[in-house]
Scaffold this motif. Structure first.
Motif, PDB file in Angstrom:
ATOM      1  N   ASN A   5       0.851  -1.192   0.000  1.00  0.00           N
ATOM      2  CA  ASN A   5       0.000   0.000   0.000  1.00  0.00           C
ATOM      3  C   ASN A   5       0.893   1.250   0.000  1.00  0.00           C
ATOM      4  OD1 ASN A   5      -1.646   2.141   0.568  1.00  0.00           O
ATOM      5  ND2 ASN A   5      -2.660   1.194   2.335  1.00  0.00           N
ATOM      6  N   LEU A   7       0.135   4.237   0.043  1.00  0.00           N
ATOM      7  CA  LEU A   7      -0.366   5.358   0.846  1.00  0.00           C
ATOM      8  C   LEU A   7      -0.023   5.190   2.324  1.00  0.00           C
ATOM      9  CD1 LEU A   7      -3.932   5.891  -0.701  1.00  0.00           C
ATOM     10  CD2 LEU A   7      -1.780   6.976  -1.344  1.00  0.00           C
ATOM     11  N   ASP A   8       0.271   3.964   2.732  1.00  0.00           N
ATOM     12  CA  ASP A   8       0.497   3.714   4.159  1.00  0.00           C
ATOM     13  C   ASP A   8       1.972   3.772   4.509  1.00  0.00           C
ATOM     14  OD1 ASP A   8      -0.733   3.351   6.631  1.00  0.00           O
ATOM     15  OD2 ASP A   8      -0.318   1.198   6.631  1.00  0.00           O
ATOM     16  N   TRP A  40      -0.447  11.831  -3.552  1.00  0.00           N
ATOM     17  CA  TRP A  40      -0.986  12.880  -2.686  1.00  0.00           C
ATOM     18  C   TRP A  40      -1.075  14.248  -3.349  1.00  0.00           C
ATOM     19  CZ3 TRP A  40      -2.969  10.603   1.440  1.00  0.00           C
ATOM     20  CH2 TRP A  40      -2.368   9.463   1.948  1.00  0.00           C
ATOM     21  N   TRP A 137      -2.619   5.687   6.672  1.00  0.00           N
ATOM     22  CA  TRP A 137      -3.214   6.059   5.372  1.00  0.00           C
ATOM     23  C   TRP A 137      -4.691   6.387   5.525  1.00  0.00           C
ATOM     24  CZ3 TRP A 137      -7.139   4.012   2.397  1.00  0.00           C
ATOM     25  CH2 TRP A 137      -7.643   2.767   2.782  1.00  0.00           C
ATOM     26  N   ALA A 141      -5.934   9.764   4.215  1.00  0.00           N
ATOM     27  CA  ALA A 141      -6.818   9.602   3.052  1.00  0.00           C
ATOM     28  C   ALA A 141      -8.137  10.358   3.228  1.00  0.00           C
ATOM     29  CB  ALA A 141      -7.079   8.129   2.778  1.00  0.00           C
TER      30      ALA A 141
END
Ligand code: SAH
Length: 359
Positions: A5, A7-8, A40, A137, A141
């Motif tokens: 992931n 985003l994490d 992002w 995330w 998010a």
């Protein structure tokens, strides 16, 4: 192999993972930056939507990595422009964010946990109980999803005043703070990001050790240990005097939050006691009108009562703001929408801290 992931993780780590990937795939390194930007800075809903990448690369990316979404379960808009979002997480948990436009700024109130363990007597997230910590995330998010709306909601300020106690989930909150602030992340100035806490001391210390100028707000709510213990059970573990000492040591100016509970914490004597504490650590005081229908059986202090209390603080040299209530017609208070949709409690009884206005 499990997909990672993107985003994490910290933007720097995402870049490192992407550089490693493009090298393995014999691709030029600029591709890594190109993909990083779409996490992002200029978020893309998925790899398939990054249309300036060759199709086979997009397909390859989705075999190796993920960029997950938060599901918007519901959204309500107030006449005053406040918008409230209920996100459903992959395990069925629900969290809330509230977008509050004000004078050209857009403050997003975000959640750090699903539910909360602290049981402050007037707060309905506490009454909901603790469900789980959010991943880094899932915290960041909540902002990313605003940028993916059509039209997007550009976020200028962040307050951690949604569901949960950020310092009870510090490892994830700390990563999320970097993602929010990093120019390769969401690029929101540290002074525009406020973490609100009941006064979890190790968290205050951890945040003060960060070099960025993140802002700290402390939920004080009572000027004595005796009363604070009744309102906030956490006061047994972290007594007021220790919290005040920590606020004093914090190298940036802190904000005290003080929810006005009629006949409970709003007397002249209590204003004097609070003023002394605020002066001791040079704090700015934010008086919060109690949202009607919160947990417990409290009555809001009247408008006059709040003004009187504010005056008493000002006369003693304390800077004060009275927070505006926003989005009342959509129950724009963190907890309420979740409560309505999941039917756990009646909509009138829910926690109310979505109407945040931080100076
Ligand atoms: N756990 C953190 C952050 C979330 S709460 C904290 O307590 O600071 C954000 C703010 O909303 C806190 O100051 C909280 O006390 C306040 N709040 C909770 N319930 C409220 C209600 N019913 N009315 C007004 N403010 C409330």
């Amino acid at each position: 192999m499990e997909r990672r992931n993107l985003l994490d993780m910290l933007p720097a780590d995402a870049l490192a993972a992407l550089l490693e990937f493009v090298e393995r795939e014999n691709l030029p390194s600029y591709r890594a930056d190109q993909i990083l930007r779409r996490l992002w800075q200029s978020p893309s809903p998925g790899f398939d939507d990054i249309t300036d990448l060759p199709m086979p690369l997009r397909a390859r990316l989705s075999e190796v990595f993920t960029i997950p979404r938060l599901d918007i379960g519901a959204c309500e808009r107030s006449v005053d422009g406040t918008e409230k979002f209920l996100f459903t997480l992959s395990d069925g948990q629900a969290i809330e964010s509230v977008a509050i436009p004000d004078n050209g700024r857009l403050t997003l109130c975000i959640s750090s946990q699903a539910g909360c363990a602290l049981q402050c007597s007037f707060c309905a997230t506490g009454a909901m109980g603790f469900q789980r910590n959010l991943a880094a995330w899932e915290i960041a998010a909540q902002v990313r999803e605003m940028l993916l709306l059509d039209p997007p909601i550009p976020v200028s300020n962040i307050v951690f005043m949604g569901m949960g106690e950020p310092f009870m989930n510090w490892p994830a909150v700390s990563v999320a703070l970097t993602i929010l602030n990093d120019p390769k992340g969401l690029g929101i100035g540290a002074r525009h990001i406020t973490v609100s806490t009941v006064g979890v001391l190790p968290g205050i210390v951890a945040m003060s050790e960060r070099p960025e100028q993140f802002r700290l707000a402390i939920s004080v709510h009572a000027p004595s240990d005796e009363l604070r213990r009744q309102l906030m059970p956490i006061n047994i573990k972290y007594p007021l005097s220790d919290v005040i000492a920590a606020a004093k040591e914090f190298d940036r100016r802190v904000t005290f939050e003080y929810v006005m509970l009629g006949g409970v914490n709003d007397s002249g004597e209590q204003a004097r006691q609070l003023a002394a504490l605020a002066r001791e650590c040079h704090a700015f005081v934010n008086l919060i009108p109690l949202h009607p229908g919160g947990a417990g059986n409290f009555t809001p202090t009247s408008g006059d009562g709040i003004r009187r209390f504010a005056r008493a603080l000002r006369e003693r040299g304390v800077e004060v703001a009275v927070r505006k209530s926003r989005g009342k017609d959509i129950a724009a208070a963190c907890g309420q929408l979740r409560v309505e949709r999941l039917g756990r409690r009646s909509p009138g009884r829910a926690d109310q801290h979505g109407d945040v206005q931080v100076a």
